[in-house]
Design a protein around this motif. Structure first.
Motif, PDB file in Angstrom:
ATOM      1  N   ARG A   4      -3.862  -8.468   7.541  1.00  0.00           N
ATOM      2  CA  ARG A   4      -4.745  -9.022   8.565  1.00  0.00           C
ATOM      3  C   ARG A   4      -5.624 -10.086   7.919  1.00  0.00           C
ATOM      4  O   ARG A   4      -5.718 -10.161   6.690  1.00  0.00           O
ATOM      5  CB  ARG A   4      -5.590  -7.945   9.247  1.00  0.00           C
ATOM      6  CG  ARG A   4      -6.611  -7.296   8.349  1.00  0.00           C
ATOM      7  CD  ARG A   4      -7.450  -6.259   9.096  1.00  0.00           C
ATOM      8  NE  ARG A   4      -8.506  -5.745   8.253  1.00  0.00           N
ATOM      9  CZ  ARG A   4      -9.690  -6.301   8.095  1.00  0.00           C
ATOM     10  NH1 ARG A   4     -10.000  -7.401   8.741  1.00  0.00           N
ATOM     11  NH2 ARG A   4     -10.589  -5.777   7.285  1.00  0.00           N
ATOM     12  N   TRP A   5      -6.263 -10.876   8.753  1.00  0.00           N
ATOM     13  CA  TRP A   5      -7.157 -11.930   8.286  1.00  0.00           C
ATOM     14  C   TRP A   5      -8.601 -11.511   8.470  1.00  0.00           C
ATOM     15  O   TRP A   5      -8.944 -10.877   9.472  1.00  0.00           O
ATOM     16  CB  TRP A   5      -6.902 -13.223   9.070  1.00  0.00           C
ATOM     17  CG  TRP A   5      -5.561 -13.796   8.810  1.00  0.00           C
ATOM     18  CD1 TRP A   5      -4.445 -13.643   9.579  1.00  0.00           C
ATOM     19  CD2 TRP A   5      -5.164 -14.578   7.687  1.00  0.00           C
ATOM     20  NE1 TRP A   5      -3.381 -14.290   9.001  1.00  0.00           N
ATOM     21  CE2 TRP A   5      -3.795 -14.879   7.834  1.00  0.00           C
ATOM     22  CE3 TRP A   5      -5.829 -15.062   6.558  1.00  0.00           C
ATOM     23  CZ2 TRP A   5      -3.090 -15.639   6.909  1.00  0.00           C
ATOM     24  CZ3 TRP A   5      -5.114 -15.815   5.644  1.00  0.00           C
ATOM     25  CH2 TRP A   5      -3.772 -16.101   5.818  1.00  0.00           C
ATOM     26  N   ARG A   6      -9.442 -11.873   7.506  1.00  0.00           N
ATOM     27  CA  ARG A   6     -10.901 -11.732   7.649  1.00  0.00           C
ATOM     28  C   ARG A   6     -11.447 -13.140   7.787  1.00  0.00           C
ATOM     29  O   ARG A   6     -11.040 -14.040   7.054  1.00  0.00           O
ATOM     30  CB  ARG A   6     -11.528 -11.036   6.447  1.00  0.00           C
ATOM     31  CG  ARG A   6     -13.020 -10.771   6.665  1.00  0.00           C
ATOM     32  CD  ARG A   6     -13.646  -9.998   5.533  1.00  0.00           C
ATOM     33  NE  ARG A   6     -13.899 -10.898   4.426  1.00  0.00           N
ATOM     34  CZ  ARG A   6     -13.704 -10.606   3.147  1.00  0.00           C
ATOM     35  NH1 ARG A   6     -13.227  -9.433   2.797  1.00  0.00           N
ATOM     36  NH2 ARG A   6     -13.963 -11.493   2.216  1.00  0.00           N
ATOM     37  N   GLY A  17     -12.960 -12.882  15.005  1.00  0.00           N
ATOM     38  CA  GLY A  17     -11.772 -13.672  15.293  1.00  0.00           C
ATOM     39  C   GLY A  17     -10.716 -12.733  15.824  1.00  0.00           C
ATOM     40  O   GLY A  17     -10.973 -11.535  15.996  1.00  0.00           O
ATOM     41  N   PRO A  18      -9.537 -13.239  16.076  1.00  0.00           N
ATOM     42  CA  PRO A  18      -8.463 -12.381  16.595  1.00  0.00           C
ATOM     43  C   PRO A  18      -8.189 -11.201  15.660  1.00  0.00           C
ATOM     44  O   PRO A  18      -8.055 -11.381  14.450  1.00  0.00           O
ATOM     45  CB  PRO A  18      -7.260 -13.316  16.658  1.00  0.00           C
ATOM     46  CG  PRO A  18      -7.840 -14.687  16.711  1.00  0.00           C
ATOM     47  CD  PRO A  18      -9.102 -14.620  15.921  1.00  0.00           C
ATOM     48  N   ASP A  19      -8.162 -10.010  16.220  1.00  0.00           N
ATOM     49  CA  ASP A  19      -7.911  -8.797  15.441  1.00  0.00           C
ATOM     50  C   ASP A  19      -6.429  -8.462  15.551  1.00  0.00           C
ATOM     51  O   ASP A  19      -6.016  -7.694  16.412  1.00  0.00           O
ATOM     52  CB  ASP A  19      -8.780  -7.658  15.966  1.00  0.00           C
ATOM     53  CG  ASP A  19      -8.683  -6.425  15.097  1.00  0.00           C
ATOM     54  OD1 ASP A  19      -8.264  -6.541  13.926  1.00  0.00           O
ATOM     55  OD2 ASP A  19      -9.020  -5.329  15.592  1.00  0.00           O
ATOM     56  N   LYS A  20      -5.642  -9.101  14.691  1.00  0.00           N
ATOM     57  CA  LYS A  20      -4.192  -8.912  14.716  1.00  0.00           C
ATOM     58  C   LYS A  20      -3.745  -8.314  13.390  1.00  0.00           C
ATOM     59  O   LYS A  20      -4.248  -8.688  12.345  1.00  0.00           O
ATOM     60  CB  LYS A  20      -3.481 -10.240  14.926  1.00  0.00           C
ATOM     61  CG  LYS A  20      -3.763 -10.859  16.294  1.00  0.00           C
ATOM     62  CD  LYS A  20      -2.934 -12.082  16.553  1.00  0.00           C
ATOM     63  CE  LYS A  20      -1.477 -11.889  16.542  1.00  0.00           C
ATOM     64  NZ  LYS A  20      -0.822 -11.245  17.651  1.00  0.00           N
ATOM     65  N   ALA A  21      -2.787  -7.414  13.457  1.00  0.00           N
ATOM     66  CA  ALA A  21      -2.176  -6.840  12.257  1.00  0.00           C
ATOM     67  C   ALA A  21      -0.732  -7.319  12.187  1.00  0.00           C
ATOM     68  O   ALA A  21      -0.062  -7.470  13.214  1.00  0.00           O
ATOM     69  CB  ALA A  21      -2.230  -5.317  12.311  1.00  0.00           C
ATOM     70  N   PHE A  22      -0.261  -7.553  10.966  1.00  0.00           N
ATOM     71  CA  PHE A  22       1.077  -8.085  10.740  1.00  0.00           C
ATOM     72  C   PHE A  22       1.826  -7.165   9.786  1.00  0.00           C
ATOM     73  O   PHE A  22       1.225  -6.592   8.874  1.00  0.00           O
ATOM     74  CB  PHE A  22       0.996  -9.497  10.151  1.00  0.00           C
ATOM     75  CG  PHE A  22       0.200 -10.441  11.009  1.00  0.00           C
ATOM     76  CD1 PHE A  22       0.808 -11.130  12.042  1.00  0.00           C
ATOM     77  CD2 PHE A  22      -1.154 -10.611  10.798  1.00  0.00           C
ATOM     78  CE1 PHE A  22       0.075 -11.992  12.848  1.00  0.00           C
ATOM     79  CE2 PHE A  22      -1.900 -11.472  11.593  1.00  0.00           C
ATOM     80  CZ  PHE A  22      -1.284 -12.164  12.620  1.00  0.00           C
ATOM     81  N   LEU A  50      -5.910 -10.031   3.869  1.00  0.00           N
ATOM     82  CA  LEU A  50      -6.055  -8.661   3.370  1.00  0.00           C
ATOM     83  C   LEU A  50      -4.771  -7.883   3.598  1.00  0.00           C
ATOM     84  O   LEU A  50      -4.100  -8.049   4.619  1.00  0.00           O
ATOM     85  CB  LEU A  50      -7.197  -7.953   4.100  1.00  0.00           C
ATOM     86  CG  LEU A  50      -8.552  -8.644   4.097  1.00  0.00           C
ATOM     87  CD1 LEU A  50      -9.527  -7.859   4.967  1.00  0.00           C
ATOM     88  CD2 LEU A  50      -9.085  -8.802   2.693  1.00  0.00           C
ATOM     89  N   GLU A  51      -4.444  -7.025   2.633  1.00  0.00           N
ATOM     90  CA  GLU A  51      -3.376  -6.041   2.803  1.00  0.00           C
ATOM     91  C   GLU A  51      -4.058  -4.689   2.737  1.00  0.00           C
ATOM     92  O   GLU A  51      -4.499  -4.259   1.675  1.00  0.00           O
ATOM     93  CB  GLU A  51      -2.319  -6.160   1.724  1.00  0.00           C
ATOM     94  CG  GLU A  51      -1.200  -5.150   1.896  1.00  0.00           C
ATOM     95  CD  GLU A  51      -0.128  -5.253   0.818  1.00  0.00           C
ATOM     96  OE1 GLU A  51       0.934  -4.656   1.025  1.00  0.00           O
ATOM     97  OE2 GLU A  51      -0.352  -5.900  -0.211  1.00  0.00           O
TER      98      GLU A  51
END
Length: 66
Positions: A4-6, A17-22, A50-51
């Motif tokens: 995800r991005w912080r 921001g967008p709370d997306k998990a990949f 982040l992982e």
């Protein structure tokens, strides 16, 4: 683990921001490549990938080099 991005503003304060998990890093980076202009419009100045709880890299500025 998911990626995800912080998001942070220019002063280093975390912003929403967008709370997306990949599922993988490539998917997260592909999404970011297509979305960064919208993030900048939302007030995001830099991001971290982040992982899980571990930082993969960052800060990465959304602004062009001066």
């Amino acid at each position: 683990m998911s990626f995800r991005w912080r998001y942070e503003n220019a002063s280093g304060t975390e912003v929403e921001g967008p709370d997306k998990a990949f599922d993988d890093q490539a998917e997260a980076e592909e999404w970011f490549s297509a979305t960064w202009p919208q993030l900048l419009d939302l007030g995001v100045d830099q991001v971290f990938l982040l992982e899980g709880a571990n930082q993969v890299y960052g800060p990465m500025s959304l602004h062009p080099p001066a």
